[in-house]
Design an enzyme around this catalytic site. Structure first.
Site, PDB file in Angstrom:
ATOM      1  N   LEU A 124       0.845  -1.201   0.000  1.00  0.00           N
ATOM      2  CA  LEU A 124       0.000   0.000   0.000  1.00  0.00           C
ATOM      3  C   LEU A 124       0.878   1.247   0.000  1.00  0.00           C
ATOM      4  O   LEU A 124       0.743   2.119  -0.875  1.00  0.00           O
ATOM      5  CB  LEU A 124      -0.906  -0.009   1.252  1.00  0.00           C
ATOM      6  N   PRO A 127       6.149   6.373  -1.621  1.00  0.00           N
ATOM      7  CA  PRO A 127       6.889   7.543  -1.136  1.00  0.00           C
ATOM      8  C   PRO A 127       5.958   8.735  -0.839  1.00  0.00           C
ATOM      9  O   PRO A 127       6.165   9.447   0.137  1.00  0.00           O
ATOM     10  CB  PRO A 127       7.844   7.853  -2.295  1.00  0.00           C
ATOM     11  N   SER A 131       0.930   8.096   5.518  1.00  0.00           N
ATOM     12  CA  SER A 131      -0.305   8.253   6.295  1.00  0.00           C
ATOM     13  C   SER A 131      -1.486   8.552   5.373  1.00  0.00           C
ATOM     14  O   SER A 131      -2.608   8.107   5.616  1.00  0.00           O
ATOM     15  CB  SER A 131      -0.144   9.398   7.301  1.00  0.00           C
ATOM     16  N   ILE A 156       7.976  -2.181   2.262  1.00  0.00           N
ATOM     17  CA  ILE A 156       7.053  -3.318   2.175  1.00  0.00           C
ATOM     18  C   ILE A 156       7.653  -4.539   2.892  1.00  0.00           C
ATOM     19  O   ILE A 156       8.643  -5.114   2.442  1.00  0.00           O
ATOM     20  CB  ILE A 156       6.718  -3.647   0.688  1.00  0.00           C
ATOM     21  N   THR A 157       7.007  -4.907   4.008  1.00  0.00           N
ATOM     22  CA  THR A 157       7.498  -6.010   4.839  1.00  0.00           C
ATOM     23  C   THR A 157       7.452  -7.331   4.074  1.00  0.00           C
ATOM     24  O   THR A 157       6.454  -7.636   3.423  1.00  0.00           O
ATOM     25  CB  THR A 157       6.636  -6.126   6.121  1.00  0.00           C
ATOM     26  N   ARG A 268      19.428  -8.109  41.336  1.00  0.00           N
ATOM     27  CA  ARG A 268      20.382  -6.994  41.400  1.00  0.00           C
ATOM     28  C   ARG A 268      20.332  -6.330  42.780  1.00  0.00           C
ATOM     29  O   ARG A 268      19.250  -5.923  43.227  1.00  0.00           O
ATOM     30  CB  ARG A 268      20.018  -5.985  40.296  1.00  0.00           C
ATOM     31  N   GLY A 340      22.452   0.832  33.915  1.00  0.00           N
ATOM     32  CA  GLY A 340      23.521   0.688  32.914  1.00  0.00           C
ATOM     33  C   GLY A 340      23.362  -0.589  32.104  1.00  0.00           C
ATOM     34  O   GLY A 340      23.627  -0.628  30.900  1.00  0.00           O
ATOM     35  N   GLU A 363       1.356   0.271  10.246  1.00  0.00           N
ATOM     36  CA  GLU A 363      -0.099   0.018  10.230  1.00  0.00           C
ATOM     37  C   GLU A 363      -0.880   1.219  10.782  1.00  0.00           C
ATOM     38  O   GLU A 363      -1.925   1.070  11.403  1.00  0.00           O
ATOM     39  CB  GLU A 363      -0.441  -1.309  10.916  1.00  0.00           C
TER      40      GLU A 363
HETATM   41  N1  COS Z   1     -13.414   0.341   6.971  1.00  0.00           N
HETATM   42  C1  COS Z   1     -14.207   0.458   5.892  1.00  0.00           C
HETATM   43  N2  COS Z   1     -14.240   1.562   5.105  1.00  0.00           N
HETATM   44  C2  COS Z   1     -13.428   2.584   5.446  1.00  0.00           C
HETATM   45  C3  COS Z   1     -12.579   2.536   6.575  1.00  0.00           C
HETATM   46  C4  COS Z   1     -12.607   1.358   7.340  1.00  0.00           C
HETATM   47  N3  COS Z   1     -11.829   1.232   8.418  1.00  0.00           N
HETATM   48  N4  COS Z   1     -11.911   3.689   6.653  1.00  0.00           N
HETATM   49  C5  COS Z   1     -12.299   4.459   5.636  1.00  0.00           C
HETATM   50  N5  COS Z   1     -13.219   3.777   4.900  1.00  0.00           N
HETATM   51  C6  COS Z   1     -13.956   4.263   3.730  1.00  0.00           C
HETATM   52  C7  COS Z   1     -14.763   5.488   4.117  1.00  0.00           C
HETATM   53  O1  COS Z   1     -16.036   5.101   4.608  1.00  0.00           O
HETATM   54  C8  COS Z   1     -14.883   6.221   2.807  1.00  0.00           C
HETATM   55  O2  COS Z   1     -15.906   5.618   2.051  1.00  0.00           O
HETATM   56  P1  COS Z   1     -16.919   6.524   1.139  1.00  0.00           P
HETATM   57  O3  COS Z   1     -16.004   7.182   0.134  1.00  0.00           O
HETATM   58  O4  COS Z   1     -17.845   5.512   0.550  1.00  0.00           O
HETATM   59  O5  COS Z   1     -17.538   7.475   2.074  1.00  0.00           O
HETATM   60  C9  COS Z   1     -13.553   5.929   2.133  1.00  0.00           C
HETATM   61  O6  COS Z   1     -13.047   4.720   2.736  1.00  0.00           O
HETATM   62  C10 COS Z   1     -12.546   7.031   2.302  1.00  0.00           C
HETATM   63  O7  COS Z   1     -12.369   7.208   3.688  1.00  0.00           O
HETATM   64  P2  COS Z   1     -11.822   8.543   4.342  1.00  0.00           P
HETATM   65  O8  COS Z   1     -12.537   9.720   3.750  1.00  0.00           O
HETATM   66  O9  COS Z   1     -11.864   8.379   5.817  1.00  0.00           O
HETATM   67  O10 COS Z   1     -10.320   8.539   3.795  1.00  0.00           O
HETATM   68  P3  COS Z   1      -9.117   9.504   4.109  1.00  0.00           P
HETATM   69  O11 COS Z   1      -8.375   9.727   2.866  1.00  0.00           O
HETATM   70  O12 COS Z   1      -9.585  10.680   4.896  1.00  0.00           O
HETATM   71  O13 COS Z   1      -8.133   8.573   5.003  1.00  0.00           O
HETATM   72  C11 COS Z   1      -7.158   7.601   6.941  1.00  0.00           C
HETATM   73  C12 COS Z   1      -8.422   7.993   6.158  1.00  0.00           C
HETATM   74  C13 COS Z   1      -6.222   8.760   7.222  1.00  0.00           C
HETATM   75  C14 COS Z   1      -7.718   7.063   8.240  1.00  0.00           C
HETATM   76  C15 COS Z   1      -6.421   6.486   6.157  1.00  0.00           C
HETATM   77  O14 COS Z   1      -5.776   7.025   5.029  1.00  0.00           O
HETATM   78  C16 COS Z   1      -5.392   5.741   6.992  1.00  0.00           C
HETATM   79  O15 COS Z   1      -5.739   4.845   7.763  1.00  0.00           O
HETATM   80  N6  COS Z   1      -4.121   6.082   6.815  1.00  0.00           N
HETATM   81  C17 COS Z   1      -3.006   5.353   7.409  1.00  0.00           C
HETATM   82  C18 COS Z   1      -2.662   4.220   6.545  1.00  0.00           C
HETATM   83  C19 COS Z   1      -1.797   3.247   7.211  1.00  0.00           C
HETATM   84  O16 COS Z   1      -2.142   2.654   8.218  1.00  0.00           O
HETATM   85  N7  COS Z   1      -0.654   3.049   6.623  1.00  0.00           N
HETATM   86  C20 COS Z   1       0.277   2.108   7.101  1.00  0.00           C
HETATM   87  C21 COS Z   1       0.811   1.352   5.972  1.00  0.00           C
HETATM   88  S1  COS Z   1       0.233  -0.207   5.820  1.00  0.00           S
HETATM   89  S2  COS Z   1       1.516  -1.246   6.900  1.00  0.00           S
END
Ligand code: COS
Length: 382
Positions: A124, A127, A131, A156-157, A268, A340, A363
């Site tokens: 996912l 660069p 978030s 990517i793990t 200790r 230490g 995550e």
């Molecule tokens: N389950 C189901 N649907 C979800 C959801 C969830 N947990 N979270 C969001 N959605 C859906 C929303 O309902 C929305 O749907 P609609 O377009 O139909 O309304 C859509 O996805 C977009 O959601 P949202 O507007 O909340 O998206 P944002 O771009 O604002 O992003 C965050 C939300 C910031 C929470 C998200 O990008 C995130 O979790 N980022 C971190 C990612 C992450 O964990 N990265 C780590 C790498 S993976 S190891």
């Protein structure tokens, strides 16, 4: 279907024994070599660890979330690099397929994932999409009965060992944000897919992260996971689950650190007494124990809710936020209790201190969890 209590206890005991007898003794060597030995990985396969969360009909153990969390807590008592060997197969690398795959996709891949023959990765992050994961730029353009993937993924793990990637890529460049993103099952052998050398990182040596590049990679249409445009939601639901698993691992690491502190503080001696008799040491142990208990209660309660079919986006984020921040504090106190000895490598405490730092980042960072919690709380009205 939940395991009966006796089988569950047997499984937890088997994992606890494996952790104590096979993993703990080689932690330092794994960190030094930056590799988990092949024979240990084979033993993990034999124990079914790669297939904890894969349905039984595909050869997995088919654990529910509560059971998986309990196993993750046990696994947390060994260096977290070990869990990472099969962590993607149990979580983010397989659950898109388990939750959204069609029968043909499941039949093709799940057995290999459960046995550990197929290693999976979740692609996912990019660069420019960390978030802000809806900002995925990797492109998947439809060309006849294939999608052509171009772009790059980051951090990517298990990518170096993976034979199957779940890749989030933009199928509709006109739709900004998550709605233009689709998910794909991408075998690693496809021409044009390349994986970089592993990154050097702060902790969890033995677990590896890589860049993955797609250069005109042709992926058959039947490898799309779910419908076009559903990829972001697939990723979010996979992460909801993954966050809970990581929170459980944090609880396990915290419990281990607390036990290490108790053992050390009882041995200790300073001022003629074991340092465990000093109230300021006891205060640190008490704070760590209280926070670990609170995190465990939250994680298991959330897992049970999820098993009952309740939506736990908020609770999973809260579990990840609280447990990852908690284990950071517990690891910090552990260094302090060891003094230490906590700072030098021989005792292993400084290694765990570094290892747990990533839990607040991957995550979803703590700040992203806060956003998710706040949004859901506002939505629920309290
Ligand atoms: N389950 C189901 N649907 C979800 C959801 C969830 N947990 N979270 C969001 N959605 C859906 C929303 O309902 C929305 O749907 P609609 O377009 O139909 O309304 C859509 O996805 C977009 O959601 P949202 O507007 O909340 O998206 P944002 O771009 O604002 O992003 C965050 C939300 C910031 C929470 C998200 O990008 C995130 O979790 N980022 C971190 C990612 C992450 O964990 N990265 C780590 C790498 S993976 S190891």
């Amino acid at each position: 279907m939940a395991l009966d209590l006796e089988t569950r206890e047997q499984l937890l005991e088997t994992v606890a024994r494996f952790v104590a007898e096979r993993l703990r003794p080689i932690e330092a060597k794994v960190a030094e070599d930056d590799a988990v030995p092949a024979d240990v990985i084979e033993e993990m396969k034999g124990l079914g660890l790669f297939g904890l969360s894969i349905p039984e009909e595909y050869g997995g153990l088919g654990l529910n979330m509560e059971e998986e969390a309990l196993v993750a807590i046990e696994l947390g008592r060994a260096s977290p690099a070990f869990r990472s060997v099969f962590g993607t197969n149990v979580g983010i690398g397989s659950q898109g397929l388990v939750m959204f795959g069609n029968d043909a996709q499941k039949a093709r891949w799940l057995e290999g994932i459960a046995s550990g023959e197929t290693i999976t990765s979740f692609a996912l992050t990019e660069p420019e999409a960390g978030s802000d994961s809806a900002a995925v730029q990797t492109r998947a353009a439809l060309d006849g009965d294939h999608y052509v993937l171009n772009g790059g993924k980051r951090f990517i793990t298990n990518a170096g060992k993976a034979s199957l990637f779940t890749v989030m890529a933009r199928t509709n460049p006109d739709v900004k944000g998550g709605g233009g993103v689709s998910a794909f099952l991408v075998p690693s052998g496809l021409p044009g897919l390349s994986v970089s050398k592993p990154e050097k990182k702060m902790g969890q040596q033995g677990a590896h992260i890589h860049d993955v590049t797609f250069d005109n990679v042709r992926v058959p249409v039947e490898n799309r996971l779910g419908e076009e445009g559903e990829g972001f939601k697939v990723a979010m639901q996979v992460l909801d689950r993954g966050r809970l698993h990581i929170a459980a691992v944090c609880v396990g690491v915290a419990e281990r650190l607390i036990a290490d502190c108790v053992a050390y503080a009882s041995e200790r001696k300073q001022f003629g007494q074991p340092i465990a008799s000093f109230q300021l040491i006891q205060a640190m142990i008490a704070d760590s124990k209280t926070e670990a208990l609170a995190a465990k209660a939250l994680v298991l309660d959330t897992a049970r809710k999820r098993d009952a079919g309740v939506g736990v986006t908020l609770e999973a984020a809260a579990s990840k936020l609280f447990a990852s921040e908690m284990v950071g504090r517990v690891a910090d106190r552990a260094v302090q209790v060891f003094g230490g000895a906590g700072y030098v490598a021989d005792y292993g405490i400084e290694r765990l201190y570094r290892d747990v730092r990533i839990f607040r980042i991957y995550e979803g960072t703590s700040q992203i969890q806060q956003l998710v919690i706040a949004r859901e709380t506002l939505k629920r009205g309290g």
